[in-house]
Design a protein around this motif. Structure first.
Motif, short mmCIF file in Angstrom:
data_model
loop_
_atom_site.label_atom_id
_atom_site.label_comp_id
_atom_site.label_asym_id
_atom_site.label_seq_id
_atom_site.Cartn_x
_atom_site.Cartn_y
_atom_site.Cartn_z
N ALA A 151 -119.87 7.34 -0.08
CA ALA A 151 -118.53 7.83 -0.48
C ALA A 151 -117.33 6.61 -0.23
CB ALA A 151 -118.07 8.82 0.36
N THR A 152 -117.56 5.81 0.72
CA THR A 152 -116.63 4.97 1.15
C THR A 152 -117.12 3.30 1.18
OG1 THR A 152 -117.14 5.06 3.47
CG2 THR A 152 -115.12 6.30 2.78
N ASN A 153 -118.54 3.51 1.00
CA ASN A 153 -119.32 2.04 1.06
C ASN A 153 -120.27 1.95 -0.07
OD1 ASN A 153 -120.85 -0.14 1.75
ND2 ASN A 153 -121.00 0.48 3.83
N PRO A 179 -124.30 0.21 1.71
CA PRO A 179 -124.42 0.34 2.95
C PRO A 179 -125.82 -0.26 3.49
CG PRO A 179 -124.96 2.32 2.08
CD PRO A 179 -124.38 1.48 0.94
N GLU A 180 -126.74 -0.88 2.43
CA GLU A 180 -127.94 -1.43 2.93
C GLU A 180 -127.80 -2.91 3.07
OE1 GLU A 180 -127.76 -1.51 -1.61
OE2 GLU A 180 -127.16 -0.34 -0.19
N PHE A 181 -126.41 -3.47 2.60
CA PHE A 181 -126.07 -4.82 3.13
C PHE A 181 -125.55 -4.69 4.27
CE2 PHE A 181 -125.57 -5.52 -1.83
CZ PHE A 181 -127.03 -5.32 -1.98
N THR A 182 -124.56 -3.94 4.54
CA THR A 182 -123.60 -3.89 5.59
C THR A 182 -124.44 -3.53 7.12
OG1 THR A 182 -122.74 -1.54 5.23
CG2 THR A 182 -121.23 -3.62 4.70
N GLY A 225 -120.94 -11.78 -5.58
CA GLY A 225 -121.10 -11.67 -3.99
C GLY A 225 -120.53 -10.06 -3.93
N PRO A 226 -120.36 -9.63 -2.52
CA PRO A 226 -120.21 -8.21 -2.36
C PRO A 226 -118.83 -7.85 -2.76
CG PRO A 226 -120.10 -9.57 -0.19
CD PRO A 226 -120.89 -10.32 -1.52
N SER A 227 -117.79 -8.30 -2.87
CA SER A 227 -116.65 -8.08 -3.55
C SER A 227 -116.55 -7.85 -5.03
CB SER A 227 -115.38 -8.89 -3.14
OG SER A 227 -115.56 -10.47 -3.74
N GLY A 228 -117.30 -8.69 -5.62
CA GLY A 228 -117.55 -8.73 -7.20
C GLY A 228 -118.20 -7.69 -7.56
N LEU A 229 -119.64 -7.14 -6.91
CA LEU A 229 -120.44 -6.28 -7.09
C LEU A 229 -119.64 -4.76 -6.81
CD1 LEU A 229 -123.58 -7.41 -5.67
CD2 LEU A 229 -123.00 -7.57 -7.91
N ALA A 230 -118.93 -4.76 -5.70
CA ALA A 230 -118.16 -3.47 -5.54
C ALA A 230 -117.16 -3.21 -6.45
CB ALA A 230 -117.81 -3.59 -4.03
N ALA A 231 -116.46 -4.15 -6.96
CA ALA A 231 -115.38 -3.81 -7.67
C ALA A 231 -115.96 -3.52 -8.97
CB ALA A 231 -114.35 -5.19 -8.19
N ALA A 232 -117.13 -4.28 -9.59
CA ALA A 232 -117.68 -3.83 -10.64
C ALA A 232 -118.16 -2.55 -10.85
CB ALA A 232 -119.05 -4.73 -11.31
N ILE A 278 -118.51 -9.26 5.19
CA ILE A 278 -119.01 -8.74 4.17
C ILE A 278 -118.39 -7.33 4.31
CG2 ILE A 278 -120.92 -7.58 5.69
CD1 ILE A 278 -122.35 -7.78 3.02
N VAL A 279 -117.87 -6.74 5.04
CA VAL A 279 -117.23 -5.49 4.99
C VAL A 279 -115.97 -5.30 4.55
CG1 VAL A 279 -116.45 -5.32 7.50
CG2 VAL A 279 -117.05 -3.19 6.24
N TRP A 280 -115.31 -6.43 4.87
CA TRP A 280 -113.88 -6.63 4.13
C TRP A 280 -114.22 -6.95 2.90
CZ3 TRP A 280 -109.23 -5.35 5.09
CH2 TRP A 280 -108.89 -4.99 6.29
N ALA A 281 -115.01 -7.99 2.18
CA ALA A 281 -115.32 -8.22 0.85
C ALA A 281 -115.52 -6.89 0.15
CB ALA A 281 -116.59 -9.20 0.73
N ILE A 282 -116.32 -5.87 0.47
CA ILE A 282 -116.60 -4.74 -0.19
C ILE A 282 -115.35 -3.86 -0.35
CG2 ILE A 282 -117.79 -2.48 -0.21
CD1 ILE A 282 -120.18 -3.92 1.21
N SER A 283 -114.69 -3.92 0.79
CA SER A 283 -113.41 -3.16 0.88
C SER A 283 -112.48 -3.93 -0.05
CB SER A 283 -112.68 -3.36 2.27
OG SER A 283 -111.57 -2.56 2.38
#
Length: 488
Positions: A85-87, A90-93, A152-159, A453-458
């Motif tokens: 729901a928020t991540n 999670p397999e990365f973090t 990277g993690p920020s781009g993938l999360a945003a996508a 990485i957790v900041w990147a996803i956020s």
């Protein structure tokens, strides 16, 4: 949450590891998972603490007590839903995050904190194993096209977030494969690349398009992106590596850590031959820099078969316990000993490299150092003082510079006409992640500087909300403060 008396009944247990002599033979992950019953007991340790400070410790605002409770009760699918729901990943973090949530855990005041990161990893792995992580393409498309630069993690999360609300998302990656530093910066013994590949397959099945070998500003013009897309989100990271401006830094054998790690990862992935890597085999290796990247260089050098591995850190040696000036629940600067450190390294603190030494053919043969101390004065920046009569010469065949990153690459910002801040990050508002050019946004390390990485996803999730609002006038994508509960 969890079992009322669980934190009194169970001690913290972490996953095990293969023996050093066995794991150094390859680049595979070497953790030994806990049995399910023991994982439940770890979930039971989560206290009914009233105010879960772990929430504030986690940049994503993960609902930690909630998924711990489900793990304790054996309701793994519900735990996976809460976690996702928020991540997004999670397999990365669960493998790579330094777990600031654990440092903020209330139980950690006088006991070992709840093993949140390991619980998170196991929730994710069980969810994949059981087939609960499935592609969910959006039912409707908005017709709006968004370009995400950087995978990277920020781009993938945003996508993924932008795709969920129906936008047509294309991710551009300048390297041959998707993943950014996840793929090319993190060694396989910490994150096997099949873990990335299975997630990318889901994102593709959800309708996201990935374009690799697409270097924006070089073989793909910024004008093309501006013309073809309704919004652009830059998630290219802070990729300018910090150098060491001393005599001899041009010698053969002095390399940036990321150059060393990237080539090794490419070799493990079968993209280049062993003769193309920067090999530490039979060499006296000195890694300059005591962070996670330095640790990764240590683990990789030992797998190559280095004669010796030494690690220099210019900062003072941290304490093993929480420093008095960094009280709970703040993040403490404690001595970190990683699995790579335990594989073989001699560590030195408060030491500064003064000069690289070479032979007549320009090959590195050694380096000179001096011991230092830090002078702290209230209201002033710390002052570095060299200690007299402490110079020393070290034999060295391979020096790896793991000194961090100074910011984003200026070329891309210049071509887009973007302003940069004093730290050479692309300048964007905290409010909506927008740059000075309308329709162009930025997130992750490219906006905030080198981080976790957790900041990147956020950052990617937050930016997606604002990009969606720019395109549609409003957005139902969650912000961290609001939380969300999408399907797994």
């Amino acid at each position: 949450m969890g079992k009322t008396t669980g934190f009194l009944e169970y001690k913290r247990e972490d996953e095990g590891y293969l023996k050093v002599e066995n794991r150094l033979k390859n680049y595979k992950e070497f953790t030994v998972p806990l049995k399910e019953e023991k994982l439940k007991n770890q979930g039971a340790r989560c206290m009914d603490c009233g105010i879960p400070f772990c929430h504030s410790g986690c940049p994503l605002g993960n609902l930690i007590p909630d998924f711990n409770d489900k793990v304790y009760k054996g309701r793994w699918k519900e735990a996976a839903q809460i976690l996702h729901a928020t991540n997004n990943f999670p397999e990365f973090t669960g493998r790579l995050c330094p777990a600031p949530c654990e440092e903020a855990c209330v139980l950690g005041i006088n006991e070992d904190p709840v093993s949140i990161e390991n619980i998170e990893k196991n929730i994710a792995e069980i969810a994949f194993k059981e087939g609960w992580v499935e592609a969910h393409p959006p039912k409707h498309r908005t017709g709006k096209k968004v370009a995400v630069v950087g995978s990277g993690p920020s781009g993938l999360a945003a996508a993924q977030q932008l795709n969920r609300v129906g936008h047509l998302v294309t991710v551009f990656e300048r390297d041959a494969k998707v993943g950014g530093l996840l793929r090319y910066g993190i060694p396989d013994f910490k994150l096997e690349k099949k873990i990335i590949d299975r997630r990318i397959k889901i994102l593709e099945d959800e309708g996201i398009t990935f374009k690799t070998n697409a270097h924006v500003g070089q073989n793909l013009s910024v004008e093309t992106l501006k013309a073809d897309f309704d919004a652009i989100l830059l998630c290219g990271g802070a990729t300018v590596r910090r150098n060491i401006p001393i005599k001899g830094n041009h010698l053969k054998g002095v390399h940036q850590a990321m150059e060393f790690l990237k080539k090794n990862n490419q070799h493990v992935d079968g993209l280049i031959g062993e003769d193309e890597i920067i090999s530490a085999k039979n060499k006296k290796v000195i890694v300059i820099g005591g962070g996670d990247t330095g640790s990764d260089c240590i683990g990789t050098s030992n797998r190559h078969g280095a004669t010796s591995v030494t690690n220099f850190e210019i900062l003072s040696k941290p304490t093993k316990v929480r420093p008095a000036h960094q009280p709970w629940p703040y993040w403490p600067m404690r001595l970190k000993t990683t699995t790579s450190h335990k594989e073989g390294v001699e560590r030195f603190f408060s030491i500064s490299t003064k000069e690289f030494l070479g032979d007549k053919n320009g090959n590195l043969i050694g380096l000179k150092t001096v011991e230092v101390e830090w002078i702290f004065k209230e209201g002033q920046r710390p002052e570095l003082k060299e200690l007299p009569d402490t110079e020393k010469t070290w034999d060295c065949d391979l020096a790896l510079l793991a000194l961090g990153f100074t910011g984003a690459e200026k070329t891309l910002a210049e071509q887009f006409g973007l302003e940069m801040d004093f730290r050479t990050n692309i300048k964007a508002t905290e409010k909506d992640y927008a740059t000075n050019v309308k329709g162009i946004f930025t997130a992750g390390d490219m906006r905030r500087g080198q981080s976790l990485i957790v900041w990147a996803i956020s950052e990617g999730r937050q930016a997606a909300h604002h990009v969606d609002a720019f395109l549609m006038g409003k957005s139902n994508l969650p912000l961290k403060e609001e939380g969300d509960l999408p399907r797994v």
